[in-house]
Design a protein around this motif. Structure first.
Motif, PDB file in Angstrom:
ATOM      1  N   ALA A   1      -3.793   6.987   2.931  1.00  0.00           N
ATOM      2  CA  ALA A   1      -3.775   7.273   4.373  1.00  0.00           C
ATOM      3  C   ALA A   1      -5.192   7.372   4.915  1.00  0.00           C
ATOM      4  N   GLN A   2      -6.050   8.052   4.176  1.00  0.00           N
ATOM      5  CA  GLN A   2      -7.447   8.181   4.610  1.00  0.00           C
ATOM      6  C   GLN A   2      -8.135   6.812   4.593  1.00  0.00           C
ATOM      7  N   ALA A   3      -7.809   6.008   3.576  1.00  0.00           N
ATOM      8  CA  ALA A   3      -8.382   4.668   3.501  1.00  0.00           C
ATOM      9  C   ALA A   3      -7.914   3.809   4.669  1.00  0.00           C
ATOM     10  N   TRP A   4      -6.628   3.895   5.003  1.00  0.00           N
ATOM     11  CA  TRP A   4      -6.078   3.120   6.114  1.00  0.00           C
ATOM     12  C   TRP A   4      -6.752   3.495   7.428  1.00  0.00           C
ATOM     13  N   GLU A   5      -6.994   4.788   7.612  1.00  0.00           N
ATOM     14  CA  GLU A   5      -7.669   5.251   8.830  1.00  0.00           C
ATOM     15  C   GLU A   5      -9.086   4.689   8.903  1.00  0.00           C
ATOM     16  N   ARG A   6      -9.790   4.685   7.766  1.00  0.00           N
ATOM     17  CA  ARG A   6     -11.159   4.144   7.771  1.00  0.00           C
ATOM     18  C   ARG A   6     -11.166   2.648   8.014  1.00  0.00           C
ATOM     19  N   LEU A   7     -10.234   1.933   7.417  1.00  0.00           N
ATOM     20  CA  LEU A   7     -10.185   0.482   7.604  1.00  0.00           C
ATOM     21  C   LEU A   7      -9.955   0.121   9.067  1.00  0.00           C
TER      22      LEU A   7
ATOM     23  N   VAL B   1      -9.012  -0.313  -4.560  1.00  0.00           N
ATOM     24  CA  VAL B   1      -7.845   0.532  -4.280  1.00  0.00           C
ATOM     25  C   VAL B   1      -7.130   0.942  -5.555  1.00  0.00           C
ATOM     26  N   ASP B   2      -6.977   2.259  -5.749  1.00  0.00           N
ATOM     27  CA  ASP B   2      -6.157   2.792  -6.839  1.00  0.00           C
ATOM     28  C   ASP B   2      -4.685   2.659  -6.451  1.00  0.00           C
ATOM     29  N   LEU B   3      -3.828   2.417  -7.433  1.00  0.00           N
ATOM     30  CA  LEU B   3      -2.403   2.282  -7.127  1.00  0.00           C
ATOM     31  C   LEU B   3      -1.705   3.627  -7.030  1.00  0.00           C
ATOM     32  N   ASP B   4      -2.089   4.590  -7.861  1.00  0.00           N
ATOM     33  CA  ASP B   4      -1.436   5.909  -7.884  1.00  0.00           C
ATOM     34  C   ASP B   4      -2.245   6.905  -7.072  1.00  0.00           C
ATOM     35  N   MET B   5      -1.845   7.088  -5.808  1.00  0.00           N
ATOM     36  CA  MET B   5      -2.512   8.045  -4.932  1.00  0.00           C
ATOM     37  C   MET B   5      -1.470   8.822  -4.159  1.00  0.00           C
TER      38      MET B   5
ATOM     39  N   PHE C   1       0.139   0.598  -3.279  1.00  0.00           N
ATOM     40  CA  PHE C   1       1.069  -0.470  -2.913  1.00  0.00           C
ATOM     41  C   PHE C   1       1.302  -0.502  -1.398  1.00  0.00           C
ATOM     42  N   GLU C   2       1.560   0.671  -0.829  1.00  0.00           N
ATOM     43  CA  GLU C   2       1.805   0.730   0.619  1.00  0.00           C
ATOM     44  C   GLU C   2       0.551   0.367   1.400  1.00  0.00           C
ATOM     45  N   LEU C   3      -0.605   0.785   0.895  1.00  0.00           N
ATOM     46  CA  LEU C   3      -1.862   0.461   1.578  1.00  0.00           C
ATOM     47  C   LEU C   3      -2.090  -1.049   1.589  1.00  0.00           C
ATOM     48  N   ILE C   4      -1.874  -1.704   0.449  1.00  0.00           N
ATOM     49  CA  ILE C   4      -2.038  -3.157   0.380  1.00  0.00           C
ATOM     50  C   ILE C   4      -1.093  -3.838   1.361  1.00  0.00           C
ATOM     51  N   GLU C   5       0.149  -3.392   1.390  1.00  0.00           N
ATOM     52  CA  GLU C   5       1.137  -4.011   2.275  1.00  0.00           C
ATOM     53  C   GLU C   5       0.728  -3.878   3.732  1.00  0.00           C
ATOM     54  N   ARG C   6       0.247  -2.697   4.110  1.00  0.00           N
ATOM     55  CA  ARG C   6      -0.189  -2.493   5.497  1.00  0.00           C
ATOM     56  C   ARG C   6      -1.374  -3.392   5.845  1.00  0.00           C
ATOM     57  N   ILE C   7      -2.314  -3.495   4.910  1.00  0.00           N
ATOM     58  CA  ILE C   7      -3.491  -4.336   5.151  1.00  0.00           C
ATOM     59  C   ILE C   7      -3.069  -5.777   5.396  1.00  0.00           C
ATOM     60  N   ARG C   8      -2.170  -6.293   4.573  1.00  0.00           N
ATOM     61  CA  ARG C   8      -1.778  -7.700   4.687  1.00  0.00           C
ATOM     62  C   ARG C   8      -0.943  -7.967   5.937  1.00  0.00           C
ATOM     63  N   TRP C   9      -0.324  -6.938   6.491  1.00  0.00           N
ATOM     64  CA  TRP C   9       0.441  -7.126   7.729  1.00  0.00           C
ATOM     65  C   TRP C   9      -0.432  -6.979   8.971  1.00  0.00           C
ATOM     66  N   ASP C  10      -1.650  -6.483   8.806  1.00  0.00           N
ATOM     67  CA  ASP C  10      -2.547  -6.260   9.943  1.00  0.00           C
ATOM     68  C   ASP C  10      -3.353  -7.524  10.214  1.00  0.00           C
ATOM     69  N   GLU C  11      -3.302  -8.014  11.441  1.00  0.00           N
ATOM     70  CA  GLU C  11      -3.967  -9.275  11.791  1.00  0.00           C
ATOM     71  C   GLU C  11      -5.468  -9.215  11.554  1.00  0.00           C
TER      72      GLU C  11
ATOM     73  N   LEU D   1       2.141  -8.216  -3.327  1.00  0.00           N
ATOM     74  CA  LEU D   1       1.893  -7.634  -2.010  1.00  0.00           C
ATOM     75  C   LEU D   1       0.613  -8.162  -1.375  1.00  0.00           C
ATOM     76  N   GLY D   2      -0.265  -8.791  -2.196  1.00  0.00           N
ATOM     77  CA  GLY D   2      -1.461  -9.384  -1.613  1.00  0.00           C
ATOM     78  C   GLY D   2      -2.779  -8.958  -2.216  1.00  0.00           C
ATOM     79  N   ALA D   3      -2.758  -8.287  -3.372  1.00  0.00           N
ATOM     80  CA  ALA D   3      -4.017  -7.923  -4.018  1.00  0.00           C
ATOM     81  C   ALA D   3      -4.791  -9.183  -4.403  1.00  0.00           C
ATOM     82  N   THR D   4      -6.108  -9.080  -4.376  1.00  0.00           N
ATOM     83  CA  THR D   4      -6.963 -10.219  -4.701  1.00  0.00           C
ATOM     84  C   THR D   4      -7.294 -10.286  -6.182  1.00  0.00           C
ATOM     85  N   SER D   5      -7.559  -9.125  -6.772  1.00  0.00           N
ATOM     86  CA  SER D   5      -7.917  -9.059  -8.179  1.00  0.00           C
ATOM     87  C   SER D   5      -7.602  -7.646  -8.677  1.00  0.00           C
TER      88      SER D   5
END
Length: 216
Positions: A45-51, A61-65, A71-81, A106-110
């Motif tokens: 959530a804090q990362a999403w706010e900063r982005l 991005v860590d998966l277990d937070m 997972f949810e953070l990646i999904e939100r990022i990929r849906w954001d234009e 979900l859209g991770a790069t590496s």
């Protein structure tokens, strides 16, 4: 400056999202350099706010937070234009590939696995950034080509509206005058006008066809 700062990533801003305070501290120590700024977030959530504020070039991005997992953070990022092309490197302590597969879906790069080798991580981040910037340049060139193609199409439509109708009107006028006079000189001039009008029409048609081929 750390001993790993020789890895060239250009002017870069990294966001590290991980609930482990020690890892966040190490990330700042090992990844920062005069050209690389590292910011941290303790959950998704804090990362999403900063982005949302912009200016981040890559997210680690860590998966277990808590609050919002990776997972949810990646999904939100990929849906954001505005963020959909942001490179995302997943950091995970999991050994099962199912988590990694889900992150990539979900859209991770590496991805990298804990415990982190900071030297190798820096090289991997540099590679991901170079690839991302190269892709961004390709997208810019494609967008430029599309804009140019759209401009050509608009010009062709405008020329058809502004040129074809007058040319048709000229041919109709020539035909009307020809029927109204028997003067040979006038008839000859009208023939020349008609021929020139037809030639202009063909030139326009050739330009329109070339334009359609270049935009197809």
């Amino acid at each position: 400056m750390t001993e790993l700062a020789f890895v060239d990533m250009g002017r870069t801003r990294l966001l590290v999202a991980d609930d482990d305070p020690i890892l966040r501290e190490f990330a700042v120590v090992h990844l920062s350099s005069p050209d690389v700024a590292v910011e941290v977030a303790e959950d998704g959530a804090q990362a999403w706010e900063r982005l949302g504020l912009g200016g981040v070039d890559l997210a680690l991005v860590d998966l277990d937070m808590p609050v919002m997992n990776g997972f949810e953070l990646i999904e939100r990022i990929r849906w954001d234009e505005a963020l959909k092309h942001l490179p995302i490197v997943v950091v995970t302590g999991r050994e099962d590939m199912a988590a990694v597969d889900r992150a990539f879906a979900l859209g991770a790069t590496s991805f990298v696995v804990k415990p982190l080798n900071w030297r190798l991580l820096l090289h991997q981040l540099a590679y991901v950034l170079r690839s991302s910037r190269a892709e961004a340049e390709v997208r810019r060139e494609l967008d430029k080509a599309r804009r140019e193609a759209d401009l050509k199409a608009r010009i062709l439509r405008l020329s058809q509206q502004k040129l074809i109708a007058p040319l048709d009107a000229m041919l109709n006028a020539v035909e009307t005058i020809e029927q109204a006079t028997n003067d040979a000189r006038i008839q000859g001039s009208l023939t020349q006008i008609a021929k020139a009008t037809v030639d202009l029409t063909r030139v326009h048609d050739d330009m329109a066809e070339a334009g359609r081929r270049s935009t197809s």
